[in-house]
Design a protein around this motif. Structure first.
Motif, mmCIF file in Angstrom:
data_model
loop_
_atom_site.group_PDB
_atom_site.id
_atom_site.type_symbol
_atom_site.label_atom_id
_atom_site.label_comp_id
_atom_site.label_asym_id
_atom_site.label_seq_id
_atom_site.Cartn_x
_atom_site.Cartn_y
_atom_site.Cartn_z
ATOM 1 N N THR A 27 -0.540 11.950 -14.524
ATOM 2 C CA THR A 27 -0.075 11.615 -13.182
ATOM 3 C C THR A 27 1.417 11.298 -13.199
ATOM 4 N N GLY A 28 1.952 10.993 -14.391
ATOM 5 C CA GLY A 28 3.353 10.583 -14.480
ATOM 6 C C GLY A 28 3.500 9.082 -14.381
ATOM 7 N N LEU A 29 2.428 8.388 -14.018
ATOM 8 C CA LEU A 29 2.463 6.926 -13.929
ATOM 9 C C LEU A 29 1.941 6.339 -15.232
ATOM 10 N N HIS A 30 2.756 5.494 -15.855
ATOM 11 C CA HIS A 30 2.423 4.972 -17.172
ATOM 12 C C HIS A 30 1.065 4.256 -17.186
ATOM 13 N N GLU A 31 0.826 3.409 -16.186
ATOM 14 C CA GLU A 31 -0.418 2.618 -16.163
ATOM 15 C C GLU A 31 -1.641 3.526 -16.146
ATOM 16 N N LEU A 32 -1.565 4.582 -15.352
ATOM 17 C CA LEU A 32 -2.732 5.469 -15.233
ATOM 18 C C LEU A 32 -2.869 6.367 -16.457
ATOM 19 N N ASP A 33 -1.751 6.883 -16.946
ATOM 20 C CA ASP A 33 -1.827 7.816 -18.073
ATOM 21 C C ASP A 33 -2.217 7.132 -19.375
ATOM 22 N N THR A 34 -2.004 5.804 -19.447
ATOM 23 C CA THR A 34 -2.284 5.100 -20.704
ATOM 24 C C THR A 34 -3.549 4.259 -20.634
ATOM 25 N N PHE A 35 -3.851 3.697 -19.472
ATOM 26 C CA PHE A 35 -4.949 2.724 -19.415
ATOM 27 C C PHE A 35 -5.967 3.063 -18.333
ATOM 28 N N TRP A 36 -6.305 4.322 -18.163
ATOM 29 C CA TRP A 36 -7.219 4.687 -17.094
ATOM 30 C C TRP A 36 -8.155 5.798 -17.554
ATOM 31 N N ALA A 37 -9.410 5.701 -17.192
ATOM 32 C CA ALA A 37 -10.369 6.770 -17.487
ATOM 33 C C ALA A 37 -11.379 6.819 -16.356
ATOM 34 N N GLU A 38 -11.926 7.995 -16.110
ATOM 35 C CA GLU A 38 -12.935 8.135 -15.054
ATOM 36 C C GLU A 38 -14.198 8.769 -15.623
ATOM 37 N N VAL A 39 -15.327 8.210 -15.218
ATOM 38 C CA VAL A 39 -16.628 8.740 -15.643
ATOM 39 C C VAL A 39 -17.514 8.852 -14.403
ATOM 40 N N PRO A 40 -18.628 9.585 -14.473
ATOM 41 C CA PRO A 40 -19.514 9.647 -13.306
ATOM 42 C C PRO A 40 -20.050 8.259 -12.943
ATOM 43 N N LEU A 41 -20.137 8.018 -11.662
ATOM 44 C CA LEU A 41 -20.523 6.696 -11.151
ATOM 45 C C LEU A 41 -21.881 6.237 -11.692
ATOM 46 N N HIS A 42 -22.879 7.145 -11.644
ATOM 47 C CA HIS A 42 -24.233 6.720 -12.020
ATOM 48 C C HIS A 42 -24.312 6.303 -13.490
ATOM 49 N N THR A 43 -23.485 6.931 -14.350
ATOM 50 C CA THR A 43 -23.506 6.586 -15.780
ATOM 51 C C THR A 43 -22.943 5.184 -15.984
ATOM 52 N N LEU A 44 -21.846 4.898 -15.282
ATOM 53 C CA LEU A 44 -21.234 3.575 -15.427
ATOM 54 C C LEU A 44 -22.157 2.508 -14.854
ATOM 55 N N GLN A 45 -22.820 2.841 -13.743
ATOM 56 C CA GLN A 45 -23.772 1.880 -13.158
ATOM 57 C C GLN A 45 -24.879 1.563 -14.159
ATOM 58 N N ALA A 46 -25.367 2.606 -14.855
ATOM 59 C CA ALA A 46 -26.438 2.394 -15.834
ATOM 60 C C ALA A 46 -25.931 1.567 -17.010
ATOM 61 N N LEU A 47 -24.697 1.852 -17.440
ATOM 62 C CA LEU A 47 -24.123 1.134 -18.588
ATOM 63 C C LEU A 47 -23.956 -0.354 -18.270
ATOM 64 N N LEU A 48 -23.541 -0.638 -17.042
ATOM 65 C CA LEU A 48 -23.263 -2.028 -16.669
ATOM 66 C C LEU A 48 -24.497 -2.730 -16.095
ATOM 67 N N GLY A 49 -25.568 -1.988 -15.906
ATOM 68 C CA GLY A 49 -26.786 -2.577 -15.352
ATOM 69 C C GLY A 49 -26.627 -2.973 -13.898
ATOM 70 N N VAL A 50 -25.902 -2.157 -13.125
ATOM 71 C CA VAL A 50 -25.722 -2.452 -11.699
ATOM 72 C C VAL A 50 -26.125 -1.231 -10.872
ATOM 73 N N PRO A 51 -27.416 -0.891 -10.846
ATOM 74 C CA PRO A 51 -27.812 0.313 -10.112
ATOM 75 C C PRO A 51 -27.503 0.195 -8.624
ATOM 76 N N ASP A 52 -26.996 1.274 -8.060
ATOM 77 C CA ASP A 52 -26.685 1.340 -6.629
ATOM 78 C C ASP A 52 -25.719 0.245 -6.161
ATOM 79 N N GLN A 53 -24.743 -0.060 -7.005
ATOM 80 C CA GLN A 53 -23.724 -1.041 -6.612
ATOM 81 C C GLN A 53 -22.343 -0.468 -6.957
ATOM 82 N N VAL A 54 -21.356 -0.783 -6.123
ATOM 83 C CA VAL A 54 -19.990 -0.305 -6.379
ATOM 84 C C VAL A 54 -18.978 -1.421 -6.118
#
Lengths: 418, 253
Positions: free
Chosen positions: A198-225
């Protein structure tokens, strides 16, 4: 008659009239140009800002802004989105779940923010990991989602992060985070689907995106955002109105415009706008002083002429009117020319755009937002007409005193001075 | 529960690798536990050799694997500056105690990747989240005889959705008098990699408390060949009756 006299007076001393006119034309055309570029720049900043993981309107749990923990999430976001869209069908809604986590690859590990997204919707609204930002691999939307147990989900990470972790597309990384239950740490593996820049240091160094449902399962928060971002095509004024309306209808959640959700971006825009207003003030002062100077000089030099007119029977008000009319004609002519020049420049930058990189040699970051390489001039008609009117009135105000004084000179005193 | 999962995995691996007829999973588990037994109390010297600094610590390590909850307590005996610093691991929870300000820190996820006391071992290595016996499938790559011992090279490949960071682990072990001894573990970042990212070597087998065990463990990372962390066991007592109170935060004070 007095109009004719005023015009003749202006033309009698062409050099003086021309110099004054040039000052006004130059200052005003520059002001029009800068006003357009500044407004265009602000719009670009806001557009990019809201597309970098923000949104025009942000819906969050009431306590999320004070304590952004997994205890303060929006439950059943789809239900809320449906209700919001019943009220405002023109809004586009995107759900996101964000948490601080650790990404590991081999013996490297980096603490970062991980964002759970709905890939198909996100790719349309966000600029973080869309087709243009992805430098290698695929977007999450293009990456096949895990349907079976024997297939890992995709993750998109920033370019600097990928270099720091020494990973490339197709490698496996793990994400470790503390789940909502607060118990032991949860960990899941992902395949690097794509690498974005993106050219933005914060995003290029400390940011990642994964599918929502996988993260919900990992954190144990089904159907929550963590947040629902609403995107709109409305103007800032009507956006504020929409936000208020939504907040009244849904008072169990916190609904805020981007100005509140991203105060650093808002401050950057406001600060820049304040700078622009200061510049405009300086231009006004320059214009006012320029005109005042010319009018004062001309009235001083023409003392004899005015007293002669009075001696021949002119009324003092006629003399004042003539001086005033001279200023009116001069400023009207100069403003028209300045406006035409300014609009011509604006038209150029509105269609071709200002290439920021070409001018300054580097991309510019402001308020946590990387300005686009090119941005386009935008002029607000009401703001522009207000400026024209203001400069015109300023000319009249500045000329008023010398004009009155010119009409109230005694012919006797003038001859004695001479 | 973990043990149950482990045994299930062992059975699964026996099934899938039936052609080898070798209890590979069990061997690796035994090799991993050789320095721990049911319980263990050991004193060891830890020598950290980095380009920026050298450090020597003397550590007292207590382990308890008598039930499902794995417990490890590491107390620093020296040097004086670090004396009394403790790390307690109960299952997946790690806490650190700093005696000078009497403060206990519970490890967060972001601390997992950082190294333990500046060594080449990470907190994650202490956590053993990437449990070799649990998350990997095994394949016997090579077997040979040397000095009347049976050597085996086993390739570990992560289970399809296992949350692990190493795509390949090569485990070299040998069997001597029906006991399994680890010799070298090499960790590869990617399956196709030819060079490992780090290597753990076990050496100097000596008799400790009536049992033969390797007394030196050395971790080296490939991109910095001069650097290493070496753990040298001085004394070990196996299967003593360690009190549960040794593995609680009360033991910090």
């Amino acid at each position: 008659m007095i109009h004719k006299l005023a015009l003749r007076n202006l033309l009698r001393n062409k050099r003086r009239s021309c110099l004054t006119s040039v000052i006004i034309v130059f200052a005003f055309s520059m002001m029009v140009l800068f006003m357009g570029l500044s407004d265009g720049g602000h719009k670009a900043m806001i557009d990019i800002g809201v597309r970098m993981g923000l949104g025009h309107i942000i819906v969050q749990h009431k306590s999320f802004s004070d304590d952004p923990s997994l205890q303060h999430l929006i439950v059943q976001p789809n239900q809320l989105i449906q209700q919001i869209r019943q009220n405002k069908p023109e809004l586009t809604a995107v759900s996101r779940l964000r948490v601080d986590a650790l990404i590991q690859a081999g013996r490297h590990g980096v603490a970062l923010t991980i964002s759970g997204v709905e890939p198909a919707k996100e790719v349309k609204m966000s600029a973080i990991a869309d087709q243009r930002a992805i430098t290698k691999g695929k977007t999450l939307a293009e990456f096949p989602q895990s349907k079976t147990f024997h297939h890992l989900d995709g993750i998109v990470i920033g370019e600097t992060l990928a270099n720091n972790l020494e990973v490339r597309v197709g490698d496996t990384v793990t994400i470790t985070a503390k789940p909502a239950s607060g118990a032991d740490l949860s960990r899941a593996a992902f395949v690097v689907a794509g690498i974005f820049k993106t050219g933005l240091h914060e995003l290029d160094t400390f940011w990642a995106e994964v599918p929502l449902h996988t993260l919900q399962a990992l954190l144990g928060v089904p159907d929550q955002v963590s947040q629902i971002s609403l995107y709109s095509l409305e103007t800032p004024e009507s956006l504020a109105h929409t936000t208020t309306q939504l907040q009244t209808s849904f008072n169990h959640v916190n609904i805020s415009p981007w100005q509140t959700a991203a105060p650093e971006l808002y401050s950057a825009v406001t600060l820049d706008a304040a700078g622009m207003y200061l510049l405009m003030l300086i231009v006004y002062v320059v214009v006012a002083v320029g005109i005042l100077n010319t009018v004062l000089m001309s009235t001083f030099k023409r003392k004899k002429e005015f007293t002669m007119m009075i001696a021949l029977g002119s009324r003092p008000s006629t003399v004042s009117k003539i001086v005033l009319l001279e200023a009116v004609y001069l400023s009207a002519f100069s403003l028209t020319l300045g406006l035409a020049l300014g609009l011509w420049g604006h038209h150029h930058f509105a269609t071709q755009g200002l290439d920021f990189k070409e001018v300054f040699g580097t991309a510019m970051e402001a308020g946590g937002v990387l300005l686009p390489d090119k941005f386009y001039s935008i002029l607000d008609a009401s703001k522009l007409s207000l400026s024209v009117l203001f400069v015109f009135l300023l000319t009249l105000v500045v000329t008023l005193i010398p004009a009155i004084r010119a009409g109230h000179r005694s012919p006797l005193a003038a001859t004695q001075d001479a | 529960m973990k043990q149950l999962i482990f045994f299930l995995m062992c059975f699964a691996s026996f099934g899938s690798k039936a052609q080898t007829d070798l209890p590979l999973g069990l061997w690796i588990d035994n090799a991993e536990r050789i320095l721990r037994a049911q319980t263990s109390a050991s004193v060891l010297k830890m020598n950290i050799n980095k380009a920026e600094y050298q450090r020597d610590f003397t550590l007292l390590v207590l382990t308890d694997d008598r039930n499902d909850t794995q417990k490890v307590m590491v107390r620093m005996l020296g040097p004086a500056l670090w004396r009394g610093n403790m790390t307690l691991k109960i299952d997946d929870r790690i806490s650190f105690f700093e005696p000078r300000n009497k403060r206990t820190t519970i490890m967060s996820s972001s601390m997992l990747a950082s190294s333990w006391m500046g060594s080449h071992f990470s907190n994650d290595d202490l956590m053993r989240e990437t449990d070799l016996a649990r998350h990997y499938s095994y394949e016997a790559k090579e077997a040979w005889q040397k000095d009347a011992r049976n050597y085996h090279l086993i390739e570990l490949t992560p289970q399809p959705s296992a949350p692990v960071v190493w795509a390949k682990v090569l485990y070299r072990l040998y069997i001597d008098n029906d006991r399994v001894f680890p010799e070298q573990v090499t960790y590869y970042r990617r399956k196709e990699d030819k060079h490992p990212e780090r290597t753990l070597t076990y050496s100097e087998v000596k008799n400790m408390d009536g049992m033969l065990v390797p007394t030196v463990m050395e971790m080296r990372v490939s991109d910095k060949p001069q650097e290493f962390t070496r753990m040298h066991y001085q004394k070990i007592k196996f299967n003593t009756d360690l009190a549960a109170s040794k593995f609680s935060e009360q033991a910090f004070l």
